[in-house]
Design a protein around this motif. Structure first.
Motif, PDB file in Angstrom:
ATOM      1  N   THR A  12      39.704-137.460  13.564  1.00 46.54           N
ATOM      2  CA  THR A  12      39.556-138.216  12.315  1.00 46.54           C
ATOM      3  C   THR A  12      38.163-138.798  12.165  1.00 46.54           C
ATOM      4  OG1 THR A  12      40.451-140.192  13.404  1.00 46.54           O
ATOM      5  CG2 THR A  12      42.012-138.785  12.219  1.00 46.54           C
ATOM      6  N   THR A  13      37.212-138.342  12.961  1.00 42.94           N
ATOM      7  CA  THR A  13      35.852-138.866  12.868  1.00 42.94           C
ATOM      8  C   THR A  13      35.088-138.150  11.758  1.00 42.94           C
ATOM      9  OG1 THR A  13      35.767-139.451  15.207  1.00 42.94           O
ATOM     10  CG2 THR A  13      33.657-139.154  14.079  1.00 42.94           C
ATOM     11  N   ALA A  14      34.456-138.948  10.900  1.00 45.11           N
ATOM     12  CA  ALA A  14      33.580-138.422   9.856  1.00 45.11           C
ATOM     13  C   ALA A  14      32.153-138.858  10.174  1.00 45.11           C
ATOM     14  CB  ALA A  14      34.005-138.928   8.485  1.00 45.11           C
ATOM     15  N   TYR A  15      31.216-138.331   9.406  1.00 44.63           N
ATOM     16  CA  TYR A  15      29.797-138.612   9.644  1.00 44.63           C
ATOM     17  C   TYR A  15      29.129-138.920   8.313  1.00 44.63           C
ATOM     18  CZ  TYR A  15      31.008-136.442  14.060  1.00 44.63           C
ATOM     19  OH  TYR A  15      31.616-136.153  15.255  1.00 44.63           O
ATOM     20  N   PHE A  16      28.094-139.777   8.372  1.00 48.98           N
ATOM     21  CA  PHE A  16      27.373-140.104   7.149  1.00 48.98           C
ATOM     22  C   PHE A  16      25.924-140.406   7.493  1.00 48.98           C
ATOM     23  CE2 PHE A  16      28.771-144.164   8.789  1.00 48.98           C
ATOM     24  CZ  PHE A  16      27.768-145.066   8.464  1.00 48.98           C
ATOM     25  N   LEU A  17      25.116-140.565   6.458  1.00 47.71           N
ATOM     26  CA  LEU A  17      23.702-140.866   6.625  1.00 47.71           C
ATOM     27  C   LEU A  17      23.450-142.337   6.347  1.00 47.71           C
ATOM     28  CD1 LEU A  17      22.048-137.779   4.877  1.00 47.71           C
ATOM     29  CD2 LEU A  17      22.406-138.150   7.331  1.00 47.71           C
ATOM     30  N   SER A  18      22.739-142.978   7.243  1.00 45.66           N
ATOM     31  CA  SER A  18      22.336-144.372   7.037  1.00 45.66           C
ATOM     32  C   SER A  18      21.269-144.419   5.950  1.00 45.66           C
ATOM     33  CB  SER A  18      21.789-144.946   8.338  1.00 45.66           C
ATOM     34  OG  SER A  18      20.531-144.340   8.637  1.00 45.66           O
ATOM     35  N   PRO A  19      20.923-145.607   5.441  1.00 47.68           N
ATOM     36  CA  PRO A  19      19.837-145.695   4.460  1.00 47.68           C
ATOM     37  C   PRO A  19      18.518-145.147   4.989  1.00 47.68           C
ATOM     38  CG  PRO A  19      21.133-147.714   4.454  1.00 47.68           C
ATOM     39  CD  PRO A  19      21.618-146.896   5.614  1.00 47.68           C
TER      40      PRO A  19
ATOM     41  N   GLY B 289      44.987-151.361  11.615  1.00 44.65           N
ATOM     42  CA  GLY B 289      44.601-152.529  10.840  1.00 44.65           C
ATOM     43  C   GLY B 289      43.185-152.977  11.091  1.00 44.65           C
ATOM     44  N   ALA B 290      42.567-152.513  12.173  1.00 43.45           N
ATOM     45  CA  ALA B 290      41.174-152.873  12.436  1.00 43.45           C
ATOM     46  C   ALA B 290      40.256-152.031  11.568  1.00 43.45           C
ATOM     47  CB  ALA B 290      40.866-152.642  13.913  1.00 43.45           C
ATOM     48  N   GLY B 291      39.023-152.488  11.412  1.00 44.69           N
ATOM     49  CA  GLY B 291      38.063-151.749  10.622  1.00 44.69           C
ATOM     50  C   GLY B 291      37.643-150.469  11.319  1.00 44.69           C
ATOM     51  N   PRO B 292      37.091-149.505  10.571  1.00 42.31           N
ATOM     52  CA  PRO B 292      36.639-148.253  11.178  1.00 42.31           C
ATOM     53  C   PRO B 292      35.553-148.505  12.223  1.00 42.31           C
ATOM     54  CG  PRO B 292      36.719-148.109   8.776  1.00 42.31           C
ATOM     55  CD  PRO B 292      36.883-149.538   9.110  1.00 42.31           C
ATOM     56  N   ALA B 293      35.531-147.662  13.234  1.00 39.61           N
ATOM     57  CA  ALA B 293      34.503-147.760  14.270  1.00 39.61           C
ATOM     58  C   ALA B 293      33.297-146.936  13.843  1.00 39.61           C
ATOM     59  CB  ALA B 293      35.053-147.232  15.592  1.00 39.61           C
ATOM     60  N   VAL B 294      32.127-147.588  13.747  1.00 38.71           N
ATOM     61  CA  VAL B 294      30.898-146.932  13.312  1.00 38.71           C
ATOM     62  C   VAL B 294      29.909-146.914  14.471  1.00 38.71           C
ATOM     63  CG1 VAL B 294      28.998-146.972  11.660  1.00 38.71           C
ATOM     64  CG2 VAL B 294      31.294-147.672  10.937  1.00 38.71           C
ATOM     65  N   GLU B 295      29.357-145.742  14.755  1.00 40.30           N
ATOM     66  CA  GLU B 295      28.423-145.611  15.867  1.00 40.30           C
ATOM     67  C   GLU B 295      27.262-144.707  15.457  1.00 40.30           C
ATOM     68  OE1 GLU B 295      30.559-144.031  19.147  1.00 40.30           O
ATOM     69  OE2 GLU B 295      31.797-145.812  19.460  1.00 40.30           O
ATOM     70  N   ASP B 296      26.115-144.912  16.104  1.00 33.33           N
ATOM     71  CA  ASP B 296      24.984-144.014  15.908  1.00 33.33           C
ATOM     72  C   ASP B 296      25.260-142.684  16.592  1.00 33.33           C
ATOM     73  OD1 ASP B 296      23.607-146.006  14.567  1.00 33.33           O
ATOM     74  OD2 ASP B 296      22.567-146.711  16.376  1.00 33.33           O
ATOM     75  N   VAL B 297      24.841-141.599  15.969  1.00 33.42           N
ATOM     76  CA  VAL B 297      24.920-140.276  16.610  1.00 33.42           C
ATOM     77  C   VAL B 297      23.694-140.120  17.500  1.00 33.42           C
ATOM     78  CG1 VAL B 297      24.814-137.788  16.201  1.00 33.42           C
ATOM     79  CG2 VAL B 297      26.303-139.228  14.788  1.00 33.42           C
TER      80      VAL B 297
ATOM     81  N   HIS C 278      18.344-142.403   6.642  1.00 32.75           N
ATOM     82  CA  HIS C 278      18.585-140.960   6.768  1.00 32.75           C
ATOM     83  C   HIS C 278      18.800-140.532   8.220  1.00 32.75           C
ATOM     84  CE1 HIS C 278      17.924-139.613   2.570  1.00 32.75           C
ATOM     85  NE2 HIS C 278      17.272-140.766   2.506  1.00 32.75           N
ATOM     86  N   GLN C 279      19.436-141.412   9.001  1.00 30.53           N
ATOM     87  CA  GLN C 279      19.877-141.079  10.347  1.00 30.53           C
ATOM     88  C   GLN C 279      21.397-140.912  10.326  1.00 30.53           C
ATOM     89  OE1 GLN C 279      17.535-140.535  12.823  1.00 30.53           O
ATOM     90  NE2 GLN C 279      16.175-140.810  11.066  1.00 30.53           N
ATOM     91  N   MET C 280      21.913-140.002  11.165  1.00 32.97           N
ATOM     92  CA  MET C 280      23.340-139.729  11.137  1.00 32.97           C
ATOM     93  C   MET C 280      24.114-140.750  11.953  1.00 32.97           C
ATOM     94  SD  MET C 280      25.510-136.283  12.066  1.00 32.97           S
ATOM     95  CE  MET C 280      24.561-135.277  10.932  1.00 32.97           C
ATOM     96  N   GLU C 281      25.240-141.192  11.387  1.00 32.81           N
ATOM     97  CA  GLU C 281      26.166-142.089  12.072  1.00 32.81           C
ATOM     98  C   GLU C 281      27.569-141.519  11.962  1.00 32.81           C
ATOM     99  OE1 GLU C 281      25.847-146.203  11.143  1.00 32.81           O
ATOM    100  OE2 GLU C 281      23.672-146.158  10.945  1.00 32.81           O
ATOM    101  N   SER C 282      28.430-141.927  12.887  1.00 28.86           N
ATOM    102  CA  SER C 282      29.827-141.493  12.854  1.00 28.86           C
ATOM    103  C   SER C 282      30.711-142.672  12.464  1.00 28.86           C
ATOM    104  CB  SER C 282      30.261-140.947  14.215  1.00 28.86           C
ATOM    105  OG  SER C 282      30.283-141.976  15.195  1.00 28.86           O
ATOM    106  N   VAL C 283      31.838-142.369  11.844  1.00 30.89           N
ATOM    107  CA  VAL C 283      32.793-143.404  11.454  1.00 30.89           C
ATOM    108  C   VAL C 283      34.192-142.859  11.692  1.00 30.89           C
ATOM    109  CG1 VAL C 283      32.636-142.643   9.043  1.00 30.89           C
ATOM    110  CG2 VAL C 283      33.640-144.873   9.583  1.00 30.89           C
ATOM    111  N   THR C 284      34.998-143.644  12.433  1.00 28.71           N
ATOM    112  CA  THR C 284      36.353-143.233  12.777  1.00 28.71           C
ATOM    113  C   THR C 284      37.330-144.263  12.243  1.00 28.71           C
ATOM    114  OG1 THR C 284      35.543-142.201  14.812  1.00 28.71           O
ATOM    115  CG2 THR C 284      37.922-142.605  14.643  1.00 28.71           C
ATOM    116  N   PRO C 285      38.231-143.868  11.328  1.00 28.98           N
ATOM    117  CA  PRO C 285      39.192-144.833  10.783  1.00 28.98           C
ATOM    118  C   PRO C 285      40.187-145.265  11.837  1.00 28.98           C
ATOM    119  CG  PRO C 285      39.717-142.634  10.034  1.00 28.98           C
ATOM    120  CD  PRO C 285      38.418-142.528  10.777  1.00 28.98           C
ATOM    121  N   SER C 286      40.734-146.450  11.642  1.00 25.84           N
ATOM    122  CA  SER C 286      41.736-146.976  12.555  1.00 25.84           C
ATOM    123  C   SER C 286      43.032-147.189  11.793  1.00 25.84           C
ATOM    124  CB  SER C 286      41.267-148.304  13.159  1.00 25.84           C
ATOM    125  OG  SER C 286      42.318-148.920  13.884  1.00 25.84           O
ATOM    126  N   GLY C 287      44.120-146.753  12.391  1.00 26.38           N
ATOM    127  CA  GLY C 287      45.415-146.947  11.755  1.00 26.38           C
ATOM    128  C   GLY C 287      46.084-148.232  12.180  1.00 26.38           C
TER     129      GLY C 287
END
Length: 621
Positions: free
Chosen positions: A327-334, A347-355, A336-345
């Protein structure tokens, strides 16, 4: 013209159905386009109740138009064998072809007398959609001519009128179509391309079946054996021999499938595993909207006959699944560096980490990217000037130095997409060049797109994980946008003749026809996508089906300023949460990343590193 009153012939009966969730007939009308709004049936408020249509046999002395009204009503009943409808015919051995014309309302009927004891009744109406003999759905194009169908009658020896030589194509209204039919996916192995485990990936083939008959799983299984739809057939392998039959025993979670494949059928271990995987995937992932708690399928076992032991069995798609993603997705920071985001079921917020991987050379920003949907974690990154595409991995310690692809002009390369066979697709906006380019094993492969309209350009590509179907966001010559689905034909190379492999996108067909200003799209499951576009003047995330039939997902909560969307693709397990990530502009005109479960109807900003700012969010694929 004498108008019939077919509704007077209907008898409705409420039936208790343990565990079933079914809508009331006549309480909703199937729209000819656009998503279906969530109603009581979808939210579970009408459990254990359905309305069943009990057909009425013909009465003595009825006129031809009255008989035709009764015949059409009987076709809309819950009888699997049309036994009451056959009473209206001079020859009860009539067999419908499976094709259906769906009218937007009950047809008008007009009768004329013929020579002798004959008459003709003409049914007319506006076509909303049609099914071919395979059950494939096609919406009626704009300005479709008025539908007309003649039904011929003759009096028998008792003076009773009966229909002679009825058409093999059924006629129904949208209301009855919605009540009787349901969309299911059949699954066939692709002709070309292989999963990470070396098998042909299974490809979804959406069709409509009569889901209110006694055993809809049996109907879906037999449709699978009948073969793929005409559109999909060139890129998949049927595997089951022609005229094969199946009988299902669904009394236990392990479904027993008794197959009649003919005397020359191939029951070798590899073929048996393929057939079992096809049946299992069709009966689990393909029929989730017609299953009840009493018909949940845990595994499938194949038998030659009822007196033998199973030849093979399976409880998964096994090696035929093109990918199995997390369930990990990836996005670009402002920046333009890649980060990962994993949703949590939980109730906690998604986990965001630098790639951590070095994805592009030092000093190069990432404009768009794609991550492989398998375990290899390979990344294709397009530079922010759109001139170069680099290949790397999420954990790479050394940055690539040479582009795998180059564009000739600024902004030429954009929107890459991986399929589960290891093929990378990328849009190329260079004037006069091929609109799509591809890499197979890191090597450029020629791509031809057949049927793209003059003056049209591809803005975004999203290939299905099976690699056999592809979705294209197209900008038309008049600056409008449209969404097209194509099938992918692969021609293997030949080293002995120095022939290079080629890819062809062909047989384009449009979907999302009721949505304008489309800016983003993503595969959601085997036969569905979500798109960002305008349907009622407001930009929102809208579910659509690849055949442009009404979506069963309902309405997704609006998200102000949304520009981009991604969903977990086709390979989720039944019952897994369906996650969406989206990019949206905030009140300061900055890009933010939001997350929602598909059924939760609530968008929440991610807060990685105390910020939800970012763009271009993508699940692998």
């Amino acid at each position: 013209m004498k108008r019939s009153e077919p509704s007077r012939r209907r008898r409705l009966r409420a039936v208790a159905l343990s565990g079933a969730v079914l809508g009331l007939a006549g309480c909703a009308t199937m729209p000819s386009s656009g998503p279906a709004a969530l109603g009581p049936a979808a939210s579970g408020n009408t459990q254990n109740t359905r309305v069943e249509l009990i057909p009425v046999p013909p009465a003595d002395g009825e006129a031809p138009d009255q008989l035709l009204a009764g015949f059409l009503d009987a076709l809309g009943s819950d009888q699997a064998d049309y036994r009451t409808a056959r009473m209206y015919l001079s020859d009860p051995s009539w067999q419908p072809s499976g094709a259906v014309e769906v009218l937007d309302s009950t047809p008008g009927l007009s009768s004329t007398s013929g020579p002798g004891k004959t008459a003709t009744v003409t049914a007319t109406g506006t076509v909303a959609a049609s099914l071919d003999q395979h059950g494939s759905y096609t919406p009626a194009p704009p300005n479709t001519p008025l539908f007309r169908q003649d039904y011929h009658f003759k009096q028998d020896s008792r003076g009773q009128w009966r229909i002679v030589d009825p058409p093999s194509v059924l006629l129904t209204s949208q209301r009855d179509f919605q009540r009787i039919y349901a969309s299911v996916n059949k699954y066939y192995p692709a002709v070309s391309g292989h999963t990470g485990k070396g098998a042909s990936p299974l490809v979804a083939d959406p069709v409509y079946i009569r889901a209110r008959v006694d055993n809809p799983l049996q109907t879906a299984a037999q449709q699978l054996l009948n073969g793929p739809s005409t559109w999909l057939q060139p890129v998949v392998s049927p595997v089951f021999p022609g005229n094969s039959k199946v009988e299902l025993d669904t009394s236990t979670p392990q479904v027993k499938a008794y197959l009649s494949l003919g005397p020359d059928a191939d029951w070798s271990p590899g073929v048996c595993r393929t057939m079992a995987a096809q049946l299992f995937t069709t009966l689990t992932q393909g029929t989730t909207n017609i299953q009840t708690s009493s018909s949940t399928v845990a595994s499938v076992a194949l038998y030659r006959d009822k007196n033998s032991s199973p030849v093979c069995s399976t409880g998964s798609e096994a090696e035929f699944n093109p990918v199995r993603v997390g369930t990990t997705a990836y996005f670009l920071s402002p920046e333009h560096q890649m980060e990962s985001v994993t949703p949590s079921g939980a109730g906690a917020g998604p986990a965001v980490e630098d790639v951590p991987g070095k994805l592009v050379p030092t000093g190069v920003g990432i404009g768009s990217f794609a991550v492989t949907p398998g375990s290899g974690s390979q990344v294709a990154s397009v530079s922010d000037d759109g001139r170069a595409l680099y290949l790397s991995t999420l954990q790479a310690t050394t940055a690539p130095t040479t582009p795998a692809l180059r564009g000739n002009t600024q902004g030429a390369l954009s929107s890459p997409s991986w399929d589960g066979t290891g093929t990378l697709w990328v849009v190329d906006g260079d004037p006069g060049g091929a609109p799509l380019r591809a890499l197979v094993g890191g090597t450029p492969v020629p791509v031809t797109v057949a049927g793209l309209a003059d003056g049209a350009s591809i803005q975004q590509v999203r290939v299905a994980p099976d690699g056999a179907r592809i979705a294209l966001l197209v900008r038309n010559a008049d600056a409008s946008t449209s969404v097209w689905i194509g099938r992918v034909r692969r021609t293997d190379g030949d080293d002995s003749t120095h022939k290079a492999p080629t890819l062809t996108v062909e047989a384009l067909r449009q979907t999302a026809t009721s949505i304008s200003s489309v800016s983003s799209l993503s595969w959601q499951d085997g036969d569905g996508l979500v798109v960002v576009g305008q349907q009622t003047g407001t930009t929102s995330v809208v579910p659509v089906e690849m055949d442009d039939s009404p979506s069963s997902l309902g309405t997704i909560q609006a998200l102000s300023g949304v520009t981009d969307v991604t969903t977990l693709p086709v390979t989720t397990l039944p019952g897994d949460p369906l996650w969406l990530f989206a990019t949206a502009k905030n009140t300061d005109d900055q890009n933010e990343i939001f997350v929602s479960q598909l059924t939760a109807f609530r968008w929440l900003p991610i807060t990685g590193n105390s910020s939800s700012r970012g763009s271009g969010v993508r699940f692998p694929g």
